[in-house]
Design a protein around this motif. Structure first.
Motif, PDB file in Angstrom:
ATOM      1  N   TYR A  21       0.822  -1.208   0.000  1.00 27.20           N
ATOM      2  CA  TYR A  21       0.000   0.000   0.000  1.00 27.20           C
ATOM      3  C   TYR A  21       0.859   1.262   0.000  1.00 27.20           C
ATOM      4  O   TYR A  21       0.430   2.316  -0.454  1.00 27.20           O
ATOM      5  CB  TYR A  21      -0.896  -0.017   1.245  1.00 27.20           C
ATOM      6  CG  TYR A  21      -2.064   0.946   1.211  1.00 27.20           C
ATOM      7  CD1 TYR A  21      -3.113   0.757   0.318  1.00 27.20           C
ATOM      8  CD2 TYR A  21      -2.125   2.020   2.082  1.00 27.20           C
ATOM      9  CE1 TYR A  21      -4.191   1.627   0.289  1.00 27.20           C
ATOM     10  CE2 TYR A  21      -3.203   2.902   2.059  1.00 27.20           C
ATOM     11  CZ  TYR A  21      -4.234   2.691   1.161  1.00 27.20           C
ATOM     12  OH  TYR A  21      -5.302   3.557   1.131  1.00 27.20           O
ATOM     13  N   LEU A  22       2.100   1.138   0.496  1.00 30.92           N
ATOM     14  CA  LEU A  22       3.006   2.299   0.542  1.00 30.92           C
ATOM     15  C   LEU A  22       3.766   2.487  -0.764  1.00 30.92           C
ATOM     16  O   LEU A  22       4.052   3.615  -1.171  1.00 30.92           O
ATOM     17  CB  LEU A  22       4.011   2.125   1.696  1.00 30.92           C
ATOM     18  CG  LEU A  22       3.432   2.042   3.108  1.00 30.92           C
ATOM     19  CD1 LEU A  22       4.567   1.905   4.122  1.00 30.92           C
ATOM     20  CD2 LEU A  22       2.588   3.264   3.436  1.00 30.92           C
ATOM     21  N   GLY A  23       4.113   1.377  -1.420  1.00 32.03           N
ATOM     22  CA  GLY A  23       4.879   1.466  -2.667  1.00 32.03           C
ATOM     23  C   GLY A  23       5.300   0.083  -3.110  1.00 32.03           C
ATOM     24  O   GLY A  23       5.574  -0.790  -2.278  1.00 32.03           O
ATOM     25  N   LYS A  24       5.377  -0.132  -4.415  1.00 32.33           N
ATOM     26  CA  LYS A  24       5.599  -1.474  -4.956  1.00 32.33           C
ATOM     27  C   LYS A  24       6.927  -2.088  -4.542  1.00 32.33           C
ATOM     28  O   LYS A  24       7.029  -3.298  -4.362  1.00 32.33           O
ATOM     29  CB  LYS A  24       5.505  -1.428  -6.480  1.00 32.33           C
ATOM     30  CG  LYS A  24       4.091  -1.226  -7.000  1.00 32.33           C
ATOM     31  CD  LYS A  24       4.042  -1.367  -8.514  1.00 32.33           C
ATOM     32  CE  LYS A  24       2.623  -1.306  -9.024  1.00 32.33           C
ATOM     33  NZ  LYS A  24       2.550  -1.542 -10.479  1.00 32.33           N
ATOM     34  N   ASP A  25       7.952  -1.292  -4.405  1.00 34.69           N
ATOM     35  CA  ASP A  25       9.294  -1.830  -4.184  1.00 34.69           C
ATOM     36  C   ASP A  25       9.514  -2.338  -2.763  1.00 34.69           C
ATOM     37  O   ASP A  25      10.411  -3.138  -2.516  1.00 34.69           O
ATOM     38  CB  ASP A  25      10.341  -0.755  -4.506  1.00 34.69           C
ATOM     39  CG  ASP A  25      11.736  -1.346  -4.624  1.00 34.69           C
ATOM     40  OD1 ASP A  25      11.874  -2.391  -5.286  1.00 34.69           O
ATOM     41  OD2 ASP A  25      12.676  -0.777  -4.044  1.00 34.69           O
ATOM     42  N   PHE A  26       8.692  -1.882  -1.815  1.00 36.08           N
ATOM     43  CA  PHE A  26       8.918  -2.248  -0.419  1.00 36.08           C
ATOM     44  C   PHE A  26       8.749  -3.745  -0.168  1.00 36.08           C
ATOM     45  O   PHE A  26       9.472  -4.334   0.637  1.00 36.08           O
ATOM     46  CB  PHE A  26       7.966  -1.475   0.503  1.00 36.08           C
ATOM     47  CG  PHE A  26       8.280  -0.005   0.575  1.00 36.08           C
ATOM     48  CD1 PHE A  26       9.431   0.448   1.201  1.00 36.08           C
ATOM     49  CD2 PHE A  26       7.439   0.936   0.009  1.00 36.08           C
ATOM     50  CE1 PHE A  26       9.734   1.794   1.265  1.00 36.08           C
ATOM     51  CE2 PHE A  26       7.725   2.278   0.060  1.00 36.08           C
ATOM     52  CZ  PHE A  26       8.876   2.711   0.695  1.00 36.08           C
ATOM     53  N   VAL A  27       7.794  -4.365  -0.833  1.00 35.89           N
ATOM     54  CA  VAL A  27       7.529  -5.799  -0.614  1.00 35.89           C
ATOM     55  C   VAL A  27       8.730  -6.634  -1.049  1.00 35.89           C
ATOM     56  O   VAL A  27       9.126  -7.572  -0.347  1.00 35.89           O
ATOM     57  CB  VAL A  27       6.254  -6.238  -1.362  1.00 35.89           C
ATOM     58  CG1 VAL A  27       6.065  -7.752  -1.232  1.00 35.89           C
ATOM     59  CG2 VAL A  27       5.042  -5.509  -0.812  1.00 35.89           C
ATOM     60  N   ARG A  28       9.294  -6.307  -2.206  1.00 35.96           N
ATOM     61  CA  ARG A  28      10.473  -7.043  -2.689  1.00 35.96           C
ATOM     62  C   ARG A  28      11.602  -6.959  -1.675  1.00 35.96           C
ATOM     63  O   ARG A  28      12.252  -7.964  -1.357  1.00 35.96           O
ATOM     64  CB  ARG A  28      10.925  -6.476  -4.036  1.00 35.96           C
ATOM     65  CG  ARG A  28      12.183  -7.128  -4.592  1.00 35.96           C
ATOM     66  CD  ARG A  28      12.731  -6.374  -5.790  1.00 35.96           C
ATOM     67  NE  ARG A  28      13.111  -5.011  -5.465  1.00 35.96           N
ATOM     68  CZ  ARG A  28      14.254  -4.683  -4.840  1.00 35.96           C
ATOM     69  NH1 ARG A  28      15.101  -5.615  -4.460  1.00 35.96           N
ATOM     70  NH2 ARG A  28      14.522  -3.408  -4.588  1.00 35.96           N
ATOM     71  N   ARG A  29      11.854  -5.768  -1.156  1.00 36.70           N
ATOM     72  CA  ARG A  29      12.931  -5.578  -0.185  1.00 36.70           C
ATOM     73  C   ARG A  29      12.636  -6.322   1.120  1.00 36.70           C
ATOM     74  O   ARG A  29      13.537  -6.896   1.741  1.00 36.70           O
ATOM     75  CB  ARG A  29      13.122  -4.086   0.086  1.00 36.70           C
ATOM     76  CG  ARG A  29      13.616  -3.295  -1.121  1.00 36.70           C
ATOM     77  CD  ARG A  29      13.777  -1.830  -0.766  1.00 36.70           C
ATOM     78  NE  ARG A  29      14.757  -1.661   0.296  1.00 36.70           N
ATOM     79  CZ  ARG A  29      14.756  -0.629   1.142  1.00 36.70           C
ATOM     80  NH1 ARG A  29      13.822   0.305   1.063  1.00 36.70           N
ATOM     81  NH2 ARG A  29      15.678  -0.542   2.082  1.00 36.70           N
ATOM     82  N   TYR A  30      11.383  -6.294   1.530  1.00 39.91           N
ATOM     83  CA  TYR A  30      10.991  -6.986   2.768  1.00 39.91           C
ATOM     84  C   TYR A  30      11.190  -8.496   2.644  1.00 39.91           C
ATOM     85  O   TYR A  30      11.791  -9.141   3.516  1.00 39.91           O
ATOM     86  CB  TYR A  30       9.537  -6.653   3.086  1.00 39.91           C
ATOM     87  CG  TYR A  30       8.920  -7.495   4.181  1.00 39.91           C
ATOM     88  CD1 TYR A  30       9.375  -7.406   5.499  1.00 39.91           C
ATOM     89  CD2 TYR A  30       7.886  -8.385   3.899  1.00 39.91           C
ATOM     90  CE1 TYR A  30       8.811  -8.184   6.512  1.00 39.91           C
ATOM     91  CE2 TYR A  30       7.307  -9.154   4.895  1.00 39.91           C
ATOM     92  CZ  TYR A  30       7.774  -9.051   6.204  1.00 39.91           C
ATOM     93  OH  TYR A  30       7.220  -9.826   7.200  1.00 39.91           O
TER      94      TYR A  30
END
Length: 294
Positions: A169-178
């Motif tokens: 919900y914050l931004g697409k790239d955050f999930v990959r990094r997480y």
């Protein structure tokens, strides 16, 4: 030198104690590090200058120890890396914000950066609240730093669906990094290197926010490829600080403005600006996705 010169030009420089932590040299860099340290001894313009010349080259350990030491001694700290150039009112903004929001446990930190966000015309405050941790020009209190540091020692290697949904919900790239950090082999050094993501996850879990100015008060000059986590492809985040901007209107309403949050999502998700139709489409999908998985 640009970092120090800009800090020296701040309105509160003469009232500020400057602590400089110089990392030890890598093999072959001894002469360059010594040249830098010779320059550090010449710095003036502050209330006092403290030099901490680290014997080893371990940026993440030394950075963590620097923050821990300052927060232990002062209860709060203002931290910038050597590729950050500040506006003349940066220290003023940091000190006023640290004082105002210290007792509000919904505030994780103060950030000096503002992305190139377009604010609504009727937006009155000089600050906004974000669920994305801002490490560029960072103000933090001892208890909040310890909260993130504790998350580092208790980090779960299991991917948590609620966190994935919130990060998406914050931004697409955050999930990959997480997801890249949710692995059995992740080390404490890797977690320390991703302190911003670690802090963002901690903020989501505790419903906390970063306070940031509505106009950026720092410039990250590491986008020329010299910055450790900055690349020329990320230069969409770079824009000039307004040297005249002096925040005075600090709201007590610690909650994100959803209009600003939607704007932040587009910046964090796409390398190019979208037209109104595509922007509306992506924001609708984002909202439906979030509601569906709650």
């Amino acid at each position: 030198m640009k970092t120090v010169d800009a800090l020296k030009a701040n309105t509160l420089a003469h009232q500020t104690e400057l602590h400089i932590f110089s990392d030890g040299p890598r093999a072959g860099d001894e002469a360059k590090v010594q040249e830098l340290r010779n320059y550090l001894t010449t710095i003036t313009g502050f209330k006092k200058v403290h030099l901490q010349l680290q014997p080893t080259n371990n940026m993440f350990e030394n950075t963590t120890n620097a923050n821990m030491r300052l927060n232990e001694n002062y209860g709060r700290s203002i931290f910038i890396e050597d590729d950050i150039v500040t506006s003349p009112y940066f220290l003023e903004f940091m000190n006023e914000s640290l004082e105002k929001y210290e007792s509000n446990k919904r505030v994780m930190s103060i950030g000096g950066y503002c992305p190139p966000v377009t604010f609504p015309k009727n937006y009155a405050s000089d600050v906004f609240f974000s669920q994305i941790f801002c490490p560029w020009g960072l103000g933090m209190w001892k208890d909040r730093f310890e909260l993130v540091n504790h998350a580092k020692t208790t980090w779960s290697r299991r991917v948590e669906p609620d966190i994935v949904n919130s990060l998406k919900y914050l931004g697409k790239d955050f999930v990959r990094r997480y997801k890249a950090l949710c692995k059995e082999s992740v080390t404490e050094v890797e977690l320390a290197a991703k302190f911003d993501l670690l802090a963002t996850v901690t903020m989501l879990k505790h419903q906390m926010f970063s306070v940031q100015p509505r106009q950026t008060m720092i410039e990250n000059i590491g986008f020329d490829g010299s910055g450790l986590h900055c690349h020329s492809s990320d230069d969409k985040f770079f824009h000039k600080a307004n040297a005249q901007f002096r925040p005075k209107n600090f709201t007590d309403d610690v909650s994100p403005d959803q209009r600003v949050a939607r704007n932040m999502y587009m910046i964090w998700s796409f390398s190019k600006k979208q037209n109104l139709v595509m922007k509306s489409f992506y924001l609708l999908i984002r909202y439906l996705n979030y509601r569906l998985h709650r």
